[in-house]
Enzyme design. Structure first.
Site, PDB file in Angstrom:
ATOM      1  N   HIS A  22       0.825  -1.212  -0.003  1.00  0.00           N
ATOM      2  CA  HIS A  22      -0.044  -0.243   0.061  1.00  0.00           C
ATOM      3  C   HIS A  22       0.859   1.072   0.046  1.00  0.00           C
ATOM      4  O   HIS A  22       0.571   2.065  -0.831  1.00  0.00           O
ATOM      5  CB  HIS A  22      -0.854   0.031   1.285  1.00  0.00           C
ATOM      6  CG  HIS A  22      -1.813   1.147   1.227  1.00  0.00           C
ATOM      7  ND1 HIS A  22      -3.230   1.245   0.996  1.00  0.00           N
ATOM      8  CD2 HIS A  22      -1.428   2.381   1.706  1.00  0.00           C
ATOM      9  CE1 HIS A  22      -3.650   2.201   1.303  1.00  0.00           C
ATOM     10  NE2 HIS A  22      -2.722   3.178   1.600  1.00  0.00           N
ATOM     11  N   GLU A  23       1.774   1.339   0.981  1.00  0.00           N
ATOM     12  CA  GLU A  23       2.682   2.354   1.068  1.00  0.00           C
ATOM     13  C   GLU A  23       3.605   2.690  -0.345  1.00  0.00           C
ATOM     14  O   GLU A  23       3.975   3.821  -0.565  1.00  0.00           O
ATOM     15  CB  GLU A  23       3.538   2.562   2.252  1.00  0.00           C
ATOM     16  CG  GLU A  23       2.484   2.414   3.712  1.00  0.00           C
ATOM     17  CD  GLU A  23       1.731   3.579   3.556  1.00  0.00           C
ATOM     18  OE1 GLU A  23       2.137   4.654   3.092  1.00  0.00           O
ATOM     19  OE2 GLU A  23       0.727   3.643   4.348  1.00  0.00           O
ATOM     20  N   HIS A  26       1.874   4.242  -3.176  1.00  0.00           N
ATOM     21  CA  HIS A  26       1.775   5.855  -3.005  1.00  0.00           C
ATOM     22  C   HIS A  26       3.138   6.345  -3.622  1.00  0.00           C
ATOM     23  O   HIS A  26       3.146   7.175  -4.216  1.00  0.00           O
ATOM     24  CB  HIS A  26       1.577   6.101  -1.678  1.00  0.00           C
ATOM     25  CG  HIS A  26       0.146   5.782  -1.134  1.00  0.00           C
ATOM     26  ND1 HIS A  26      -0.894   6.465  -1.893  1.00  0.00           N
ATOM     27  CD2 HIS A  26      -0.257   5.567  -0.055  1.00  0.00           C
ATOM     28  CE1 HIS A  26      -2.098   6.231  -1.045  1.00  0.00           C
ATOM     29  NE2 HIS A  26      -1.862   5.552   0.077  1.00  0.00           N
TER      30      HIS A  26
END
Length: 215
Positions: A22-23, A26
């Site tokens: 997820h991170e 980004h």
């Protein structure tokens, strides 16, 4: 005690993968749109150690998960990672490109939920009877769908809030941005009052519908 240890073992890997990808997503998309801040900080990485927050990634989800198990409920998995540094001012079109940077994290979680779903299909077709891996795949689907839904809540500083900010007209967007200092307090209030599940429900239904197409 054995059941608690097994629960930790089943959820640990899916949760760490869910947070890490997820991170990293980004930071990767931010770099594509012109902001190398996360890349320069070493955060566009699949190394979990670069993203894990000891309290938000490990302690809080573990306490909530075990509390739900001990009380016989399902509970809501809640947690966070070290925020990926994104300088929206360095994006080529800051307000418009913010949409794609914010959407990257939940999209990564949906992709991981689908990957775990495909593993379930492989498991089901293999004739294996080792239920630990089956339980881990189910946990992987659930963890990623919950994190996707949580992050899509239209509350700043969550990803859903960034998406709403990006889509609003400029004047309305700047007024909307004033809630950001209180965003996490709003989420915690929804959590402790039990109202959070009402907001997550439609997003989870959407995620499960997409996953069901692959089962």
């Amino acid at each position: 005690m054995n059941q608690i240890i097994q629960t930790i073992a089943v959820y640990a890997l899916p949760l760490i993968f869910a947070i890490t990808l997820h991170e990293a997503a980004h930071g990767y998309v931010a770099r594509l749109f012109g902001d190398p801040t996360a890349y320069q900080a070493g955060r566009v990485s699949l190394n979990p150690a670069r993203h894990i927050d000891p309290v938000g990634t490990l302690l809080v989800p573990l306490v909530m998960l075990l509390g739900a198990k001990l009380l016989g409920g399902t509970g809501v998995l809640f947690g966070w990672a070290k925020p990926v540094p994104v300088d929206f001012g360095r994006l080529r079109r800051p307000k418009k490109d913010m949409l794609w940077v914010a959407l990257a994290g939940p999209a990564a979680n949906l992709a991981m939920a689908l990957a775990w779903t495909l593993l379930l299909r492989v498991y089901a077709g293999s004739g294996m009877h080792e239920y630990f891996w089956f339980d881990m795949a189910v946990a992987g689907v659930n963890v990623n769908l919950v994190l996707m839904a949580m992050n899509l809540l239209p509350i700043l500083p969550l990803d859903g809030g960034r998406i709403v900010f990006s889509l609003l007209p400029n004047r309305a967007a700047w007024h909307y941005a004033r809630i950001e200092p209180y965003g996490m307090m709003i989420v915690l209030l929804l959590l402790v009052t039990g109202a959070l599940g009402l907001f997550l429900g439609p997003l989870l239904v959407f995620g499960r519908m997409v996953v069901s197409w692959f089962l």
